[in-house]
Design a protein around this motif. Structure first.
Motif, PDB file in Angstrom:
ATOM      1  N   ARG E  93       3.902  25.780 -38.550  1.00 27.36           N
ATOM      2  CA  ARG E  93       2.840  25.555 -37.566  1.00 27.36           C
ATOM      3  C   ARG E  93       3.341  25.818 -36.143  1.00 27.36           C
ATOM      4  N   SER E  94       4.580  25.381 -35.878  1.00 23.70           N
ATOM      5  CA  SER E  94       5.107  25.593 -34.529  1.00 23.70           C
ATOM      6  C   SER E  94       5.364  27.075 -34.289  1.00 23.70           C
ATOM      7  N   ARG E  97       2.170  28.585 -33.237  1.00 24.94           N
ATOM      8  CA  ARG E  97       1.870  28.257 -31.849  1.00 24.94           C
ATOM      9  C   ARG E  97       2.749  29.030 -30.878  1.00 24.94           C
ATOM     10  N   GLU E  98       4.027  29.097 -31.204  1.00 28.86           N
ATOM     11  CA  GLU E  98       4.954  29.736 -30.270  1.00 28.86           C
ATOM     12  C   GLU E  98       4.743  31.248 -30.203  1.00 28.86           C
ATOM     13  N   LEU E 100       1.891  32.551 -30.386  1.00 29.06           N
ATOM     14  CA  LEU E 100       0.751  32.651 -29.491  1.00 29.06           C
ATOM     15  C   LEU E 100       1.192  32.538 -28.037  1.00 29.06           C
ATOM     16  N   VAL E 101       2.059  31.560 -27.770  1.00 33.89           N
ATOM     17  CA  VAL E 101       2.475  31.313 -26.391  1.00 33.89           C
ATOM     18  C   VAL E 101       3.290  32.481 -25.844  1.00 33.89           C
ATOM     19  N   PHE E 102       4.181  33.028 -26.672  1.00 33.92           N
ATOM     20  CA  PHE E 102       5.104  34.024 -26.134  1.00 33.92           C
ATOM     21  C   PHE E 102       4.666  35.461 -26.373  1.00 33.92           C
ATOM     22  N   LEU E 103       3.891  35.676 -27.450  1.00 30.69           N
ATOM     23  CA  LEU E 103       3.471  37.056 -27.749  1.00 30.69           C
ATOM     24  C   LEU E 103       1.989  37.263 -27.509  1.00 30.69           C
ATOM     25  N   GLY E 104       1.199  36.225 -27.721  1.00 27.22           N
ATOM     26  CA  GLY E 104      -0.252  36.390 -27.695  1.00 27.22           C
ATOM     27  C   GLY E 104      -0.757  36.788 -29.073  1.00 27.22           C
ATOM     28  N   GLY E 177      11.360  34.028 -24.887  1.00 30.58           N
ATOM     29  CA  GLY E 177      10.523  34.032 -26.075  1.00 30.58           C
ATOM     30  C   GLY E 177      11.342  34.357 -27.315  1.00 30.58           C
ATOM     31  N   ARG E 178      12.182  35.364 -27.176  1.00 34.05           N
ATOM     32  CA  ARG E 178      13.076  35.724 -28.277  1.00 34.05           C
ATOM     33  C   ARG E 178      13.891  34.531 -28.730  1.00 34.05           C
ATOM     34  N   ALA E 180      13.251  31.286 -28.235  1.00 36.31           N
ATOM     35  CA  ALA E 180      12.430  30.230 -28.832  1.00 36.31           C
ATOM     36  C   ALA E 180      12.096  30.572 -30.276  1.00 36.31           C
ATOM     37  N   SER E 182      13.596  32.754 -32.309  1.00 35.62           N
ATOM     38  CA  SER E 182      14.700  32.840 -33.263  1.00 35.62           C
ATOM     39  C   SER E 182      15.272  31.456 -33.548  1.00 35.62           C
ATOM     40  N   ARG E 184      13.310  28.891 -34.006  1.00 38.65           N
ATOM     41  CA  ARG E 184      12.392  28.429 -35.050  1.00 38.65           C
ATOM     42  C   ARG E 184      12.841  28.975 -36.411  1.00 38.65           C
TER      43      ARG E 184
END
Lengths: 299, 299, 299, 299, 299
Positions: E93-94, E97-98, E100-104, E177-178, E180, E182, E184
C-alpha cells in the motif's frame, strides 16, 4: 542443521543421528546401573536411608525451571543468529537492487557484489574459526587484499566503501545514492557485529556450573527416593530422568554456539551459497546450485 | 567474562573460579549445620513439631518462580548491555566507512575516529566509575578538552559534531553527508544512554528483599519438613537447597550489574580494544592485539 | 526509585523502607491470627473439616503462575517506561548535536534546546498529574505560550517546529537539516506517546480482580490444610504465604504505574535534571548538579 | 477499558462490573452443584471410585501452563494493539509538525490533517465492523470520496498522497519534504496493517479447543479426587477451581480481540478523540473535550 | 486458518474439524486400551509393580515445561510469519502511495504495482512449494520473464528496480524518489527473507525427538502409577494425558510450519488477495472480492 520432512514414528523414536543420545549415553548408563546397585543393596544387603519422593519432586521442578531458562536462552541465541544471517541475505539482495538503481549495470556494481560474496565467506570463516580464504578468493579475486587484515569481513566492507567513494568522485554516484548504499553496508556491519557478539559471548559460565552440578546431585540422590516409590522400575525411572536432564543440557550446549560446525548448528555453508546465488542472478551469471542436505544434515 | 572452551567434566564439577561457591559457602555451611542440629535435637532431645514436605513443596515452587523471574530480568539486562556494546562496535566501523565515503581520507577523518575511540574509553570509565582518562588521552590527545565535562562521552560526540560542522562550512562535506554522519553519532548516543540506563536503574529493590527474605524463611523451615522425609540425608538436602537458592541469587546479583568489574561482568576493556583495532585498521595504522583472557577471564 | 549499593545482610533482612511490609502488614497479621484461631478451634473446641495440603498445593502453584504473569507484565511496563525516558535523554543530546551540525551555534539553537528542557518538565507534569509549569518556565521563559494548551508537551514540540520553519524560511536551515531535526522531534513525540500509553492504560482490571480474589480465598482455605500438616507452625506458614502473595501483589501495583511519585516509581525529577544538564553543557552554560538520592530514594 | 483509580478492598472483592463473573457464573454454579452431588452420592448412596488428588494435581499444573500460555498470547495481542494506536497518535502529531516544517500553515495542511482524523475514524470503524462514516464526515467533509472504497482508511491515506503530489507539482513542497511526509503516511499504514492483522488473525482455534475441553474434563474428574481430600469443602474447592479456569478463559477471550466493543476492549473512541484534539490544537482550532469514562469504563 | 466467530459450547466441545483429534486419535486409543490392559492384568492375573504417582507427577511437570517451550517457539514462528505478511501488505500500500507521490499516475506506476502483485504470488508459491506462476501471470503478464529465475520473488523485485532505473534515467524520478522507492523494495526483501528463514529453518530436530520420546515413555509408565491412585478411572486419565501431550505436540507441528497448506496454517491465498485488492484500488481498477472462508477455514 537437520532438515527432515515429516519423519515417520519409528524414525522419531529410534533415530540416533541428530539425537543427543551419543553424548549422553554414558551418563544415562551410569545412573541406571547406579540406581540398580542402590536398589540391590537395599533389598539384599542392608536397608538404606531414604529421601521422600516429594522432596525430590520439589527439587526436580526447581531444576526443570533452571534447565528451562538455560534452554530458552540458548534457543534465543540460535534463532537470533539465524535472523542475523537472514537479514544479511536480504541486505545482499537489496544491495544488488540498489546498485542497479543508483549506479546502473556498470563494472563497479559487479565488483561490489563479488566483494560482498567474499565478505560472506570471510565472515563465516571468522565465526567458525576456519579458513574461508579459498572460497573468498573464488568469489572475488581481489579478496587477497583484505583477507589478511585483522577483521577480514570488516575490511571487505571498507573495500566496498572505497569503490563507492571512487564512483562518487568520478561523478557516477549521487550523494543520495552514496547514502543509500553506505546504509546498506552499515546494515551488514550491524549483522556482522551481532554474530560476533553471539560467537564471543557465551552464556554466563556460572549457569552451566549451577545446572550441571545440581543435575549430578539430583541423579545421585534420586535412587534413594525411588526404592520405595518405584520398586523394580527404579532403574528405568533413573534412566529417563538422566535422559531428560542430560539430554536437554546437551541440546543447550549445541544451540548455545549456533555457528559451530555441529549437527544442530546453523547451515552457514548453505547460506553463503544462497548469497552467491543472489549475486550471480543479479549479475545475470550462471548461478550455482543450492547446497543439498547430506544424510538429512545441511552444513 | 569467563571464556572457557568446553571444560572437562571434573573442571565443571569442581571449578571454584567462576562458580559462586565463594560467596555462598558461608550460607550453605550455616544451613547444613542448622539442619543437622534440628535433626539431632529431634532424635536425641525432644521431638520437634513438623511441617509436611508437601507444604514446603508448594512454597518451594512459588519461590523458584520468583527466583526465576529475577534471574530472567538480570540476564536480560546483561544481554541487552552486551547488545548495546555490540551495536557501538558496529557503529564505529560504519562511521569509519561513512567518513571515507563522504569525506575521503582527509585529516578530519582521522581526528573523528580518534575521538570516537576516546569516547569508548570515557564511556567505559563512566559505566565502571573508574578513571579512563589516561586511555582516552592515549587514543586522542585532544580528549583533555572534553574529558573534564559533566558527561565526558557525550562531550566527545559533541566534539565530533564540531568537526563535522567545520568540514561542512569549509565545503568539504555535503548536506547528505552531514546527515549520514550525524545519524551515526545519534546511534552511538542512543547506545550510550541505554548503557547509562542499565547502570543507573537497578532491578527494583523490593524484589531483592522479597526473594532474599523468603529464601531465608524457607531454609529456616525446611529442616522441620526433612526430619521425617529425608532422615539422615536432611543436612545434605538442606545444603543442596541452600546452594540452589543462594547460588542463583548470587548469580543474579552479578548479572544485574553487567558493567561492574566482576568475574561475570562484561569485558568492557576487551571491547574497547576491539574498537581501537577497528579505528587503527580503518586508518591503516598498526592495530593493537586483541585482549586475551587471563586465567580464562576476559576483563 | 531506591538506589542502594550492596546493602548488608541485616539491612536486607530488616529494611522497612522500600519493602512493601507497610502496605501488607495488616493482611499478614490478619491471616496469621486467623490461622491461629482455626488451629485453636480444631484442637480445643471441635475438630474442623480439612482440606488436603496437596489440593492447596495445586491451587497454590496455579495462583503463583497468575501472580507471576501479572508481576511480569507490570515489570515490563516499568522497564519500558524507563527505556522511553532513556531514549528521550539520548534524543535531547542528539538534538543538541544536530542543531550544531545543521544550524551552528546560533540563537535559535539555544531557543530550541531550552524549549526541549521545558518539554521534559511538562511531560513529567502530565505523567504525574502534577503542576510542572514553574520548572518549565524556569527552563524556558517562553513556555507560558504552550504550557496552557491541552497537551502542553506536544505544544512545546510544535513550538520547536515553528522555529525550524522560521530558520528554514530565513535560509539558515537546509532541507536536509529540516528533515533531520524534525525526525528528532518525531522520535521525542513517539516516546511521549509511549509514556502516555503506559500512564493511561493500566493492566486490565480483571486481572487484579482475579488474582486478589483468589489470593483471599487461598488464604482463607489454607489453615484448614495446615492443621494436620504444619501443626503449631500453621500460623507461621500462613504468615509467609500471605507475605509472598500480598507482597508480590503490592509490588505489582507500584511497578504497574511507573510514573507515580512512589518509592518504587521512576525518578522523573532526576531524569529531567539529566536533560537540563545535557542542555546546559551543550550551550556551554554552567550545568546544575545531578539530583542525589535522599535516604536512598531518587525522586 | 476499565479505568479505576485505586479501588477499595470491598470494591475489589465484590465488584461485578468488569469481573468476568457474569459470563462464568453458570459454569461455576454447575460444577459446584455437581461436586455436591458426587459427594452426596458417595456419602449416602454408594461409594464412588476415586482419583488421587496427586494425579489431579499434575493434570492441574499442566492445564495451568496451557491456560497461562493462552493468556499470555492474548495479553500480548491486546498490548500490541494499544501500542499500535499509541504509535498512530504520535504519527498524527508528528505529521502536523512536519506539515508545518515543510509546507507551512497553508490550506493543504489543514486538509491533510482533517483527512487524517477521518482516517482514524474509518480505521476504528473497520476494526469494530461498525459504521464510522458519520464521524469521518464530521472530521473531514471530503471523506465521502474515500469512505466508500474497499479499504476506506487506506483510501484516506492515498487521498493525502494526492494532496502531497499536488503541492509538490505546484512547487510548494520540496523533494525532501515529500519524502518526510510520505514516510509518515507509511508509518500510519504499517500501524493500520498491524491492527488489521490482530483483528483478522485470532489465536489458533485449536488452542481454545484444547484448553476448553481439558478444563471441562478436569472439572468433571475433580470431585472424585475431592471426596476424601477436601470433604465438605469439596463444592467450595470445585467452585474456586472452576472460577480460576473459566474466569481466565473468559479474560483471554476478551483480550484476544482487543478491538471489540467490550468492557475490557481498547478505548478506540477515546483514542480517536485524542487524535481529533491533536489535529484541532495543531490547527489552532477549539479542541473537543477528551472522552471521560462512563461508570469507570472508557469506550 | 480457522475463522470462527464465537462458536457455541457444543461446537467447542465436539468440533472435529480444526481440532487435532484426527491425528491424535490412534495414539489416544492405544494408550487407553493399554491402561485398561495393565489394570486388568493387575486385578485379574498378577499384581504388577507400581510407580508412585508423585514420581510421575514430577516427570509430568518437567515434560509440560518442555512441551510448553516447544509450543511457545512454534507459536512465535507462526505469529512472526503473520507479522511479516502483514508488513508486506502495508509495504504494497505504501509503495502505491509513494509511486503516486514521486512519479504520479504514469504507466510505470501501474507496471510496478502489477509486478508487486506477481511478487506476492511467486513468494507464496516459493513458501508453499507449489506452482503459483499462473496467478503471477494473471497479475502481471510480464511475470514470465522473472518467474523462471532461481528465486522468482527476488527477480520480481529486481525487475521493479529496472523500471525505477529507467524512470530515473528518463528524468521522471528524482534521486530522493529513487531512494524512497528502493527502500520500500528493501523492506519487501527483508520480509521475504524472513519468511524464507521460517520456511527453511525448522525448530531444532532434537527437540521433537526429546519431547516425543519422553511423551511415549511417560504414557507407557503412567498406568503403573494409576492402578492404585485412579482405579477404574485409570483408562480415562490415561486418555486425557495422551490427549493433552499428543494433542499439543500435533498443534506444535502445524504451527511450526506456518506456510503449509494445512488447517491451522496461514491464509496465504487470502493475503495475496488483499494485496491484489490494494493494487486494484490504487490503480482505480475494479477490485476482486476478498476470499471468504470455506467451512470456516480461510486458505
Amino acid at each position: 542443521m537437520i532438515v527432515r520432512d515429516a519423519p515417520s514414528l519409528p524414525q522419531l523414536l529410534f533415530a540416533i543421528r541428530g539425537s543427543i543420545i551419543v553424548q549422553t549415553a554414558p551418563k544415562i548408563l551410569f545412573f541406571t546401573l547406579y540406581a540398580a546397585a542402590i536398589l540391590w543393596i537395599d533389598r539384599s544387603l542392608l536397608p538404606l536411608p531414604q529421601v521422600s519422593i516429594a522432596a525430590m519432586g520439589i527439587f526436580g521442578i526447581a531444576l526443570s525451571l533452571f534447565l528451562g531458562f538455560r534452554n530458552n536462552a540458548a534457543y534465543d541465541r540460535w534463532w537470533e543468529a539465524r535472523k542475523l544471517w537472514g537479514g544479511m541475505i536480504a541486505d545482499v539482495r537489496s544491495l544488488a537492487r540498489e546498485l542497479l538503481v543508483f549506479l546502473g549495470a556498470v563494472p563497479a556494481r559487479a565488483r561490489v557484489l563479488k566483494t560482498v560474496a567474499a565478505f560472506a565467506h570471510l565472515h563465516r570463516g571468522w565465526l567458525r574459526q576456519s579458513d574461508a580464504r579459498a572460497e573468498a578468493l573464488r568469489a572475488d579475486p581481489a579478496a587477497a587484499d583484505f583477507a589478511a587484515r585483522r577483521n577480514p569481513p570488516d575490511a571487505a566492507l571498507r573495500q566496498i566503501a572505497e569503490v563507492l567513494r571512487a564512483e562518487a568522485e568520478a561523478g557516477r554516484l549521487s550523494d543520495i545514492g552514496r547514502r543509500a548504499l553506505s546504509e546498506r553496508l552499515a546494515s551488514l556491519s550491524l549483522a556482522q557485529a551481532g554474530c560476533e557478539r553471539i560467537a564471543s559471548s557465551p552464556l554466563p559460565f556460572v549457569y552451566s556450573l549451577l545446572v550441571l552440578r545440581t543435575s549430578y546431585l539430583y541423579c545421585a540422590l534420586l535412587p534413594f527416593a525411588l526404592i520405595d516409590t518405584a520398586g523394580w522400575f527404579a532403574p528405568l525411572v533413573a534412566a529417563v530422568v538422566a535422559y531428560v536432564f542430560f539430554g536437554l543440557s546437551a541440546v543447550t550446549d549445541e544451540l548455545e554456539h549456533p555457528f559451530r560446525d555441529v549437527i544442530n548448528g546453523l547451515p552457514l555453508d548453505a547460506m553463503c551459497r544462497v548469497i552467491e546465488i543472489a549475486v550471480a542472478e543479479a549479475l545475470d551469471e550462471p548461478a550455482p546450485e543450492p547446497l543439498q542436505p547430506v544424510d538429512g544434515v545441511l552444513s
